[in-house]
Design a protein around this motif. Structure first.
Motif, short mmCIF file in Angstrom:
data_model
loop_
_atom_site.label_atom_id
_atom_site.label_comp_id
_atom_site.label_asym_id
_atom_site.label_seq_id
_atom_site.Cartn_x
_atom_site.Cartn_y
_atom_site.Cartn_z
N GLY A 93 59.01 9.74 19.74
CA GLY A 93 60.13 8.83 19.88
C GLY A 93 61.42 9.44 19.38
N VAL A 94 62.53 8.95 19.88
CA VAL A 94 63.83 9.51 19.55
C VAL A 94 64.19 9.25 18.08
CG1 VAL A 94 65.26 7.52 20.23
CG2 VAL A 94 66.14 9.84 20.49
N ASP A 95 63.63 8.23 17.47
CA ASP A 95 63.93 7.92 16.07
C ASP A 95 63.05 8.68 15.08
OD1 ASP A 95 65.87 6.12 16.88
OD2 ASP A 95 64.46 4.44 16.97
N ASN A 96 62.10 9.45 15.57
CA ASN A 96 61.16 10.13 14.69
C ASN A 96 61.14 11.64 14.97
OD1 ASN A 96 59.28 10.30 12.65
ND2 ASN A 96 57.56 9.80 13.97
N LEU A 97 62.30 12.24 15.13
CA LEU A 97 62.40 13.67 15.38
C LEU A 97 62.52 14.41 14.06
CD1 LEU A 97 64.94 13.60 18.34
CD2 LEU A 97 62.46 13.75 18.47
N CYS A 98 62.10 15.67 14.03
CA CYS A 98 62.20 16.46 12.81
C CYS A 98 63.10 17.67 13.04
CB CYS A 98 60.82 16.87 12.32
SG CYS A 98 60.06 18.21 13.23
N TRP A 99 63.16 18.55 12.04
CA TRP A 99 64.04 19.72 12.09
C TRP A 99 63.71 20.64 13.26
CZ3 TRP A 99 61.57 24.35 11.82
CH2 TRP A 99 60.30 24.37 11.25
N ILE A 100 62.47 20.63 13.75
CA ILE A 100 62.08 21.50 14.87
C ILE A 100 62.92 21.17 16.10
CG2 ILE A 100 60.21 22.06 16.47
CD1 ILE A 100 58.25 21.66 14.14
N SER A 101 63.05 19.89 16.40
CA SER A 101 63.83 19.51 17.59
C SER A 101 65.32 19.73 17.38
CB SER A 101 63.53 18.08 18.00
OG SER A 101 63.87 17.19 16.96
#
Length: 181
Positions: A93-101
């Protein structure tokens, strides 16, 4: 210490399970795209999830000399650069992205700007001032990013089962060779 300050993993001895899962998704997405858009002078050897770096863990065949890239090669490299963002957004989901993305988005943007400055300047017109040029380059960059994200999404949706199979192998063994991919 296996991580870096950039990744936020500087004090962790082992890679957490959630990060391993995200790394597996990143590596699997890039592996599928590397097979879909093969580079004859830069074929893949293997990928792994043994380190949490800012760049993919894909290993390539070492080649000597310099290969001149075509515009399609640049576009394909941008498609592969945005793969971690696309796969994370789709799965977490767009609200649960991390540093990788975030790193993937930055790299895709950098490659897009490089492509425009190298190949697309003639499309911008002859008599352009500095402010107009910056605005046109930014608009062109947004259009390229929109195009490559859609291209990446369609390929990853089409080969979703391959992505899942590669993820399972990565989580099981820690690495996958080109033959297995």
């Amino acid at each position: 210490q296996k991580g870096t300050f950039e990744t936020g993993q500087e004090d962790i001895a082992d890679i957490p399970e959630e990060l391993k899962l995200r790394l597996a998704y990143r590596e699997a997405a890039i592996a599928v795209l590397a097979c879909y858009f093969p580079e004859p002078y830069h074929p893949i050897v293997e990928t792994n999830i043994n380190s949490a770096g800012t760049q993919p863990n894909m290993t390539y065949v070492a080649t000597s000399g310099r290969v001149l890239s075509k515009k399609a090669d640049y576009v394909n490299s941008i498609v592969m650069a945005c793969a971690p963002r696309v796969i994370e957004e789709e799965l977490f989901g767009v609200d649960n992205l991390c540093w990788i993305s975030a790193k993937a988005t930055l790299e895709a943007s950098r490659l897009t700007e490089h492509l425009i400055l190298k190949t697309g300047m003639t499309a911008l017109g002859k008599h352009i001032t500095g402010i107009q040029l910056a605005a046109k380059i930014e608009a062109l960059k947004i259009e390229y990013i929109r195009f490559v994200v859609e291209k990446c999404s369609s390929v990853l949706r089409e080969y979703r089962s391959a992505v899942e199979t590669i993820i399972d192998k990565l989580l099981e063994k820690g690495k996958v060779t080109a033959q297995e991919i």
